[in-house]
Design a protein around this motif. Sequence first.
Motif, PDB file in Angstrom:
ATOM      1  N   LEU A 189      84.607  58.237  45.139  1.00 49.77           N
ATOM      2  CA  LEU A 189      84.053  59.584  45.297  1.00 49.77           C
ATOM      3  C   LEU A 189      82.538  59.500  45.771  1.00 49.77           C
ATOM      4  O   LEU A 189      82.218  60.533  46.884  1.00 49.77           O
ATOM      5  N   ASN A 190      81.845  58.504  45.725  1.00 49.06           N
ATOM      6  CA  ASN A 190      80.537  58.554  46.209  1.00 49.06           C
ATOM      7  C   ASN A 190      80.627  57.937  47.512  1.00 49.06           C
ATOM      8  O   ASN A 190      79.522  58.065  48.380  1.00 49.06           O
ATOM      9  N   GLU A 191      81.630  57.045  48.144  1.00 51.63           N
ATOM     10  CA  GLU A 191      81.589  56.630  49.366  1.00 51.63           C
ATOM     11  C   GLU A 191      82.280  57.620  50.310  1.00 51.63           C
ATOM     12  O   GLU A 191      82.146  57.493  51.435  1.00 51.63           O
ATOM     13  N   ALA A 192      83.031  58.777  49.857  1.00 46.59           N
ATOM     14  CA  ALA A 192      83.678  59.535  50.702  1.00 46.59           C
ATOM     15  C   ALA A 192      82.827  60.700  51.177  1.00 46.59           C
ATOM     16  O   ALA A 192      81.747  61.029  50.783  1.00 46.59           O
ATOM     17  N   ASP A 193      83.054  60.938  52.588  1.00 39.55           N
ATOM     18  CA  ASP A 193      82.471  62.000  53.083  1.00 39.55           C
ATOM     19  C   ASP A 193      82.877  63.182  52.643  1.00 39.55           C
ATOM     20  O   ASP A 193      82.137  64.305  52.253  1.00 39.55           O
ATOM     21  N   ALA A 224      85.579  64.375  49.420  1.00 37.63           N
ATOM     22  CA  ALA A 224      86.557  64.169  48.229  1.00 37.63           C
ATOM     23  C   ALA A 224      87.181  65.391  47.828  1.00 37.63           C
ATOM     24  O   ALA A 224      86.838  66.595  47.907  1.00 37.63           O
ATOM     25  N   ILE A 254      79.672  62.467  40.929  1.00 37.61           N
ATOM     26  CA  ILE A 254      79.366  62.377  42.259  1.00 37.61           C
ATOM     27  C   ILE A 254      77.723  62.120  42.304  1.00 37.61           C
ATOM     28  O   ILE A 254      77.204  62.982  41.857  1.00 37.61           O
ATOM     29  N   ASN A 283      76.127  60.901  45.050  1.00 34.83           N
ATOM     30  CA  ASN A 283      75.915  60.915  46.535  1.00 34.83           C
ATOM     31  C   ASN A 283      75.630  62.234  47.145  1.00 34.83           C
ATOM     32  O   ASN A 283      76.756  63.223  47.071  1.00 34.83           O
ATOM     33  N   ASP A 332      75.598  63.267  49.752  1.00 32.98           N
ATOM     34  CA  ASP A 332      76.026  63.753  51.104  1.00 32.98           C
ATOM     35  C   ASP A 332      77.524  63.982  50.976  1.00 32.98           C
ATOM     36  O   ASP A 332      78.484  64.437  51.912  1.00 32.98           O
ATOM     37  N   THR A 333      78.223  63.543  49.611  1.00 30.67           N
ATOM     38  CA  THR A 333      79.580  63.814  49.446  1.00 30.67           C
ATOM     39  C   THR A 333      80.032  65.423  49.367  1.00 30.67           C
ATOM     40  O   THR A 333      79.236  65.652  48.306  1.00 30.67           O
ATOM     41  N   ARG A 334      80.955  65.849  50.131  1.00 31.54           N
ATOM     42  CA  ARG A 334      81.316  66.989  49.958  1.00 31.54           C
ATOM     43  C   ARG A 334      82.695  67.139  49.301  1.00 31.54           C
ATOM     44  O   ARG A 334      83.540  66.205  49.370  1.00 31.54           O
TER      45      ARG A 334
END
Length: 318
Positions: free
Chosen positions: A48-52, A54, A70, A72, A74-76
């Motif tokens: 979830l935190n690596e995704a641009d 989710a 989440i 991050n 930046d994760t939308r």
Amino acid sequence: MSAKIFIDGEVGTTGLQIRNRLEGRDDLQFLRLPENLRKDAEARAQMLNEADIAILCLPDAAAIEAVSLIENRDTRVIDASTAHRTAKGWAYGFAEMAPGQRAAIASAKRVANPGCYPQGYIAIMRPLVEAGLVPATFPATLNAISGYSGGGKGMIGEYEREENPVDVPFWPYGLSLGHKHVPEMTAFAGLEHPPVFQPAVGKYAQGMIDAIPLNLWALDKNPSLADLHACLSDRYADEIFVKVAPLETAGKLEAITPERLNGTNSLHIHVHGNDETGQAVLFAVYDNLGKGASGAAIQNMNIMMGIDETTGLTVASL
């Protein structure tokens, strides 16, 4: 640079549909968990935190948990569950709903994918209310039928099992009038009161029809069928996926079948009725797994990415 996409719950009905519709796209990089880690909170949090972006295809409680994982900024997120559809800070993911809605989705960090039934209801009622043809106090009714895929894996299994499958051609449900989609219908249709909503499941896999009856003589402005049609046609004149059938086709029923738009992201509105009796029935036809679920999620994802929103989606002609 390709966008990193994580579908949390990709083995469910909506998740599988999204994944299948995205196959072959070279502008996306998919993040995936092995089978044994799909319910592991730590592993999910990492994805979830690596995704641009989710995309959550989960039950409500699990979707709420996923958002809490989440960290991050930046994760939308696009949430296909019911959990956030009327929540503060979440954009409602029905791009055609109103002027400015597409822009709200494009800039949002959190987008709530609409429910299947509400989209047709909102697409019809909101423009009529905003134009004053239907008063905000109007007691609306929505009758609708969906393919059994709308009930998820459990209902699909009941209809498709080899021994003693469900053999009911028309199965009404939600008869306590507390369906989980009613809050978003109430929030976004522009009416002050929730509709009397009577959904049903048919003995077919996917596709749906929303039907809204109107006694035109009971409305303050006593609108004609042409008035209703002109209002809806003007609202959706520039839209790609939502279209209004010509009024001249009223009475031609071949286009009003629940499976008509399966496999597409289109939603077609039909205006029928009788000016002499002052009565109308307005229909919305679409795929409950397309515009009603996975197609809408992909459309929202495209809008959030700033690319052509039809990318990877099929548009049906009237």
